[in-house]
Design an enzyme around this catalytic site. Sequence first.
Site, PDB file in Angstrom:
ATOM      1  CB  SER A 120       9.445 -19.087   0.399  1.00 41.47           C
ATOM      2  OG  SER A 120       9.587 -19.706   1.486  1.00 41.47           O
ATOM      3  CG  HIS A 141      11.006 -15.553   4.140  1.00 36.92           C
ATOM      4  ND1 HIS A 141      12.015 -15.317   3.966  1.00 36.92           N
ATOM      5  CD2 HIS A 141      10.273 -16.644   4.181  1.00 36.92           C
ATOM      6  CE1 HIS A 141      12.300 -16.567   3.017  1.00 36.92           C
ATOM      7  NE2 HIS A 141      11.231 -17.210   3.246  1.00 36.92           N
TER       8      HIS A 141
END
Length: 679
Positions: A120, A141
């Site tokens: 992240s 992601h």
Amino acid sequence: MSQINKIGVIGAGNMGSGIAQKMAQEGVNVVMVDIKEEFVKRGLETIKGLLQEGVERKIFKPEQVEATLARITGTTDFAAVADADLVVEAVFEDKKVKADLFQSLDKICSDKTILATNTSSFYVREFAEQTSRPDRFVGLHYFFHPAKNRLLEVIPHADTSNDTLEKSLLVAKLHGKTAIVVKDAPGFAVNRFFVPFLNEAARMLEENVANIATIEEAAKQAFKIGMGPFELMNVTGIPIAVHASTTLGNELGPFYATADILKVQMDKNELWNLEGDVDESRIAAVVDRFYGVCFGVAAALVDEGVASIEDTDRGAKIGLRWIMGPFEIMNKIGVARTHAAVEAITQKYPDFKMPEILAKQNALGRPFDFKFVDLEIKDEIATITLNRPEAMNALNETVVAQLDERFTEAENHPAVKAIIFQGAGKAFVAGADIKYFIDKIKTDQISDIVEFTRRGHELFLKIENSTKLTIALLDGLALGGGSELAMTCQAIVATPAGSMGFTETGIGIFPGLGGMLRTARMVGPDLAKYYMFTGATITAQDAHALGIVAKLVAPSDVEAAIQELVSEGKPEKYRKREIPEKFKPFSVACNRENVSRLFSGEVPQGVPEDLAARISKFIGFKAPIALKISNEIIDQQVGKSMEEAVEIELGRLNDIFSTADALEGLSSVGRRRPEFKGA
Ligand SMILES: NC(=O)c1ccc[n+]([C@@H]2O[C@H](COP(=O)([O-])OP(=O)(O)OC[C@H]3O[C@@H](n4cnc5c(N)ncnc54)[C@H](O)[C@@H]3O)[C@@H](O)[C@H]2O)c1
């Protein structure tokens, strides 16, 4: 393109187990690896628990759960991912842990394996550099919870190859994700504006602009969200907000730096107290500040080429479940007001500069334009993507106009031999925007619906008669107008996930873009009536058996199937064809005599009793006038030219849209079962 047969997930924690679950749910074989047997077991238990919950909520059948679990192998043996096509890492957010892991995966995995990180807060390139295969390295992601949240940010770094990006997008599609392609930049797209939203809330509290309750209320009003920033932090964890804003601050400057009060709260290890009175007099100021920060950042990330405005909005709507994306809200409140709010932010935080696209749009004095239809021309193939996955690619005036523009561009391109139509995300095209119809009916502007439909027909005829080979790629759900678009193309290539259906008579209208006409021309009027009257799903397998779908292939064989079609030349779409036995009872049930029976509430004759009963029951839920008009149109269209047949359809639009049942049916969509009065 090679097959994707096996995927590895490293880490069986919150994210890893969720990613593995989602892959398996969608039919992909997955190996989930963790360092200790107990962590693997915990991950598997979490998956089982969630799937079981799904059974209780009737989302899954027990046998589906069993099949899903059978696709997941849990292990501590890293060699088990050696032959995987893709390995996604979801281990601790620790640079050294991840770097070490990628070094070892690089040694273990075969040459073909693509390595992906779910980081992240680090750059994707930092981990790609740890391997000997930076071209086969990408960021994927996910958003919490990865088995439920459909958004996936796909992040190529500078050296990611096109083939890797394409395969990553295919994997996204294979496990039901809506992918947005994002540059390798701090916070990628969504966290780049979402984290400052949380941080700014804390700063406002720190500066005494308002209390928590007021800030929560202002955020809910501003973004039409159910939870404000403080409640969200309570749910997802304050440390995550601190960690994420610290990373952004370090990379992008003081404007993004963590509010002190956030760190204090984290150190106290306490949740935010949401109690308190809302001070209405402070709401407007808080809203403006939120707007200034979020929209300033959203515009900045687009300026920097991190994501497009459409993908930024998609990120908010799909990833964060906002009702509107930042750019849609900017258009709604006005670009001038947005500009003023961002201007105030640039004055407060001198390191934050006015984004160029916002300055430009403000000078133009008009809203942002959105691109919902993309065109890509590669070699001899043009691909037109209906790119509005947040609305299941539904057709509306803008989409149809853009479809026309992109199609014309592709058709006029001398090198193009075939034009492919596809939908972004899980659906092909799920009909038309219902709200448009409702608004037009309520404001007495049915003539606009007729005009819109006429333009749609003109475009569809151009697609059907194109000098190029036009192909629909039906790899997801198509409803109403979407089924009609697919059937307009000269050929359809489908995957097993593809399906079509004509649900219009169930919402008080009839298929208005040639669906009746083209189905009848391919499989005969009686079978066409069966599909129009019952709304029954036409699976890709059935459509293939009926000759509506030219090629039915696995997702990774789509490209080859398209090439084959191109080399075979245009298929004879309306050739005479044999209807397989399986479908004959459906035709009989809707022949002329049986239609009269059905319309007077009797059961059809000459078909098995249970089928007769089922059809009567289905038809009982449909709007009587819509059924009657559909029946008349299909009969009248027999033997007419395409153009004449289209006029017959257009000629009945006013009749159908002025019925009370049309308004009732359209208004009921997604809410309740409509109650038709036959008026
Ligand atoms: N939680 C979120 O909302 C979210 C969202 C997007 C991305 N991410 C990212 O996903 C990653 C994982 O987050 P999480 O919330 O699932 O963490 P987690 O702590 O729940 O799970 C991490 C798992 O990785 C395992 N692990 C650690 N080192 C390992 C190694 N070398 N090999 C194999 N397994 C190892 C741990 O045993 C643990 O089971 C992080 O990079 C995080 O930033 C998290």
